[in-house]
Design an enzyme around this catalytic site. Structure first.
Site, PDB file in Angstrom:
ATOM      1  N   LYS A 143     -71.376  25.731  62.545  1.00 10.65           N
ATOM      2  CA  LYS A 143     -71.027  25.644  63.960  1.00 10.65           C
ATOM      3  C   LYS A 143     -69.528  25.920  64.112  1.00 10.65           C
ATOM      4  CE  LYS A 143     -71.699  24.217  68.285  1.00 10.65           C
ATOM      5  NZ  LYS A 143     -72.595  25.008  69.157  1.00 10.65           N
TER       6      LYS A 143
ATOM      7  N   HIS B 115     -52.517  30.287  59.518  1.00 12.77           N
ATOM      8  CA  HIS B 115     -53.006  29.384  58.476  1.00 12.77           C
ATOM      9  C   HIS B 115     -51.893  28.820  57.597  1.00 12.77           C
ATOM     10  CE1 HIS B 115     -56.954  30.369  59.854  1.00 12.77           C
ATOM     11  NE2 HIS B 115     -56.728  31.648  59.659  1.00 12.77           N
TER      12      HIS B 115
ATOM     13  N   ASN C 127     -58.623  19.531  48.967  1.00 12.34           N
ATOM     14  CA  ASN C 127     -57.551  20.022  48.093  1.00 12.34           C
ATOM     15  C   ASN C 127     -57.367  19.034  46.960  1.00 12.34           C
ATOM     16  OD1 ASN C 127     -56.926  22.236  49.839  1.00 12.34           O
ATOM     17  ND2 ASN C 127     -55.953  20.753  51.172  1.00 12.34           N
TER      18      ASN C 127
ATOM     19  N   ARG D 107     -54.973  18.526  44.789  1.00 16.64           N
ATOM     20  CA  ARG D 107     -53.576  18.594  44.323  1.00 16.64           C
ATOM     21  C   ARG D 107     -52.694  17.743  45.237  1.00 16.64           C
ATOM     22  NH1 ARG D 107     -54.311  23.101  47.668  1.00 16.64           N
ATOM     23  NH2 ARG D 107     -53.014  22.888  49.528  1.00 16.64           N
TER      24      ARG D 107
ATOM     25  N   VAL E 210     -47.869  19.918  50.077  1.00 21.29           N
ATOM     26  CA  VAL E 210     -46.507  20.100  50.596  1.00 21.29           C
ATOM     27  C   VAL E 210     -46.123  18.930  51.509  1.00 21.29           C
ATOM     28  CG1 VAL E 210     -45.000  21.573  52.002  1.00 21.29           C
ATOM     29  CG2 VAL E 210     -46.711  22.625  50.494  1.00 21.29           C
TER      30      VAL E 210
HETATM   31  C1  MV4 Z   1     -63.209  26.341  61.257  1.00 29.31           C
HETATM   32  C2  MV4 Z   1     -62.733  26.500  62.585  1.00 29.31           C
HETATM   33  C3  MV4 Z   1     -63.626  26.223  63.598  1.00 29.31           C
HETATM   34  N1  MV4 Z   1     -64.898  25.852  63.321  1.00 29.31           N
HETATM   35  N2  MV4 Z   1     -64.473  25.958  61.034  1.00 29.31           N
HETATM   36  C4  MV4 Z   1     -59.327  28.061  59.093  1.00 29.31           C
HETATM   37  C5  MV4 Z   1     -58.924  27.984  57.651  1.00 29.31           C
HETATM   38  C6  MV4 Z   1     -59.938  27.176  56.966  1.00 29.31           C
HETATM   39  N3  MV4 Z   1     -59.296  26.215  56.133  1.00 29.31           N
HETATM   40  C7  MV4 Z   1     -60.776  26.566  58.011  1.00 29.31           C
HETATM   41  N4  MV4 Z   1     -60.407  27.183  59.254  1.00 29.31           N
HETATM   42  C8  MV4 Z   1     -61.123  26.961  60.390  1.00 29.31           C
HETATM   43  N5  MV4 Z   1     -62.405  26.561  60.206  1.00 29.31           N
HETATM   44  C9  MV4 Z   1     -65.298  25.722  62.044  1.00 29.31           C
HETATM   45  N6  MV4 Z   1     -66.548  25.347  61.793  1.00 29.31           N
HETATM   46  C10 MV4 Z   1     -61.407  26.892  62.787  1.00 29.31           C
HETATM   47  C11 MV4 Z   1     -60.589  27.122  61.680  1.00 29.31           C
HETATM   48  C12 MV4 Z   1     -59.216  27.464  61.988  1.00 29.31           C
HETATM   49  C13 MV4 Z   1     -58.160  26.586  61.687  1.00 29.31           C
HETATM   50  C14 MV4 Z   1     -58.388  25.383  61.010  1.00 29.31           C
HETATM   51  C15 MV4 Z   1     -57.348  24.534  60.719  1.00 29.31           C
HETATM   52  C16 MV4 Z   1     -56.056  24.862  61.112  1.00 29.31           C
HETATM   53  C17 MV4 Z   1     -55.801  26.032  61.773  1.00 29.31           C
HETATM   54  C18 MV4 Z   1     -56.847  26.906  62.053  1.00 29.31           C
HETATM   55  C19 MV4 Z   1     -56.588  28.103  62.751  1.00 29.31           C
HETATM   56  C20 MV4 Z   1     -57.628  28.961  63.031  1.00 29.31           C
HETATM   57  C21 MV4 Z   1     -58.937  28.648  62.641  1.00 29.31           C
END
Ligand code: MV4
Length: 448
Positions: free
Chosen positions: A201, A235, A289, A291, A294
């Site tokens: 989702k 990110h 994570n 580890r 930061v």
């Molecule tokens: C998501 C999301 C919305 N819905 N998963 C981006 C990197 C990865 N670590 C997970 N990410 C995301 N996963 C679902 N189901 C939106 C993101 C995302 C995001 C997450 C955390 C911090 C910044 C972000 C920026 C864009 C998208």
């Protein structure tokens, strides 16, 4: 306890680890590339070994050179810091084969959490709430459409080997699925050599909230509350705080205990972070994570617990110094990541720092390996320091941060300090009113 720790890293985190080791009476070995011969972590260590030329793959990622440096110096443990080899299970195995302790979790735990599908399965099994979605890898359009119809659109397709946002595709309706699935799979295959993808989702406006945990590897684990890391650009985290402005003490304790119990069950060893998306009062696991991170200093500021001490204690068999009942959350802390980058374009800005003056005073911590006259090499990431400010509450913390930013001088290169001067005066930030998309939107507006 260890006799001598080799620090397989550079920059501010190498110093951070070195300080913890010295405080515990442990000898330190720095390793460095030829570009870092004059670096502060090399100067402050008891011994140092040059492990190769500037490119990371030939030096800080060169496992054989690092093992050789341990053998030469007689180091009995390695702290990997973050990045580089910190989540490399093969490195942990090789050290083990040489009777050198990897200061981190067991290799099998690193491996499981490095595979996002396996990580999510494991989290779910341990009682951690996950984002609704496929139970494993998805390969067929029909299967993806069936799952998407079940959980409801929009959905997101993610690479199992991914992380850092690469290989993610959003599908807003059934017509988007074929292209999203094919693109995600081919991007994942090209980037990671593994085209396994899964579906879940898509949450539209969540916050990124991560829970810090430390385990003793023997069935005990303690949570140290959460960090809100929603303020990111491409990110990359920019500003992190503890506590999250979005949580109350009951939410904190609920998600914290869920995570602590899960990590106790897993017999997890050392420091770990469980990342969640948080929307409408609910937590959804996305990744773990394995580890030190930061942004760990904001957790240290509000708990008074030294996370690197705990990592070293656990790895040496001394166990955790704290139990859950000893952990208290005091006040509020914010970290600003100071990068050697243009504050508007974020283009890297390596070069000589002609003058470096850091702020001080009560509640102010600067973690940096930079000094006046230091030449920032162009080969590594652009983080040159972290400003961590602690106050008795969020308002005091913000006032203190504004004051500390005013004292910070970095001449000779461009840095992201001006961005923080803006953010600390933003209304939404003052109100704690932001989600994972806030910063990108703010920067897009500032651009016009
Ligand atoms: C998501 C999301 C919305 N819905 N998963 C981006 C990197 C990865 N670590 C997970 N990410 C995301 N996963 C679902 N189901 C939106 C993101 C995302 C995001 C997450 C955390 C911090 C910044 C972000 C920026 C864009 C998208």
């Amino acid at each position: 306890m260890f006799h001598k720790i080799l620090i397989a890293n550079r920059g501010e985190i190498a110093l951070r680890v070195l300080r913890a080791a010295k405080e515990l009476g442990i000898q330190t070995v720095a390793v460095h590339s030829t570009a870092d011969a004059e670096a502060m972590h090399v100067r402050l260590a008891d011994e140092s070994v040059c492990i190769g030329p500037p490119p990371s793959r030939d030096s800080y990622l060169n496992i054989h050179q690092i093992v050789a440096a341990c053998e030469i110096t007689g180091a009995d443990a390695v702290h990997p810091g973050y990045g580089f080899l910190s989540e490399n299970a093969k490195f942990a195995d090789i050290l083990d084969a040489h009777n050198i302790t990897f200061i981190g979790p067991r290799a099998d735990h690193i491996r499981v959490m490095g595979d996002k599908i396996e990580a999510k399965r494991t989290a779910k099994r341990l009682g951690i709430p996950v984002v609704p979605g496929s139970d494993g890898a998805v390969t067929e359009d029909a299967e993806a459409k069936r799952i998407a119809a079940e959980i409801g659109y929009p959905v997101i397709i993610k690479a199992s080997a991914g992380g850092g946002g690469r290989g993610m595709k959003v599908a807003r309706n059934e017509d988007d699925i074929d292209v999203a699935l094919a693109t995600a799979r081919s991007e994942a295959g090209a980037a990671f050599g593994d085209d396994a993808v899964y579906i879940e989702k898509y949450l539209e406006k969540p916050r990124h909230i991560e829970v810090q945990v430390v385990g003793d590897g023997d069935g005990r684990a303690v949570h140290l509350g959460e960090r809100d890391c929603s303020l990111q650009r491409r990110h990359q985290k920019v500003w992190e705080e503890a506590n999250s402005p979005a949580l109350n003490a009951a939410d904190r304790s609920r998600i914290g205990m869920t995570v602590a119990n899960a990590m106790a069950d897993l017999k997890y060893a050392g420091a770990g972070t469980i990342e969640f998306l948080y929307e409408n009062g609910e937590f959804y696991f996305i990744e773990m994570n394995t580890r030190l991170q930061v942004e760990h200093p904001v957790t240290e500021a509000i708990t008074g617990i030294d996370l690197v001490h705990e990592q070293i204690r656990v790895a040496s068999g001394a166990g955790l110094s704290v139990e859950q009942k000893d952990v208290q959350f005091n006040g509020h802390a914010i970290e600003c990541r100071i990068n050697a980058e243009d504050p508007k374009t974020f283009a890297p800005s390596p070069g000589t720092v002609s003058h470096f003056h850091t702020p001080g005073g009560l509640g102010v911590r600067v973690d940096s390996a930079v000094f006046s006259g230091y030449k920032i090499p162009p080969y590594y990431d652009s983080l040159i320091g972290k400003l961590i400010v602690h106050g008795s509450n969020r308002v005091e913390c913000m006032m203190r941060l504004r004051r500390a930013l005013g004292e910070f001088v970095v001449d000779g290169i461009k840095t992201t300090l001006p961005l923080f001067q803006d953010l600390v005066n933003s209304r939404d930030i003052a109100n704690g009113d932001y989600d994972i998309h806030w910063l990108e939107k703010y920067l897009a507006k500032a651009d016009t």
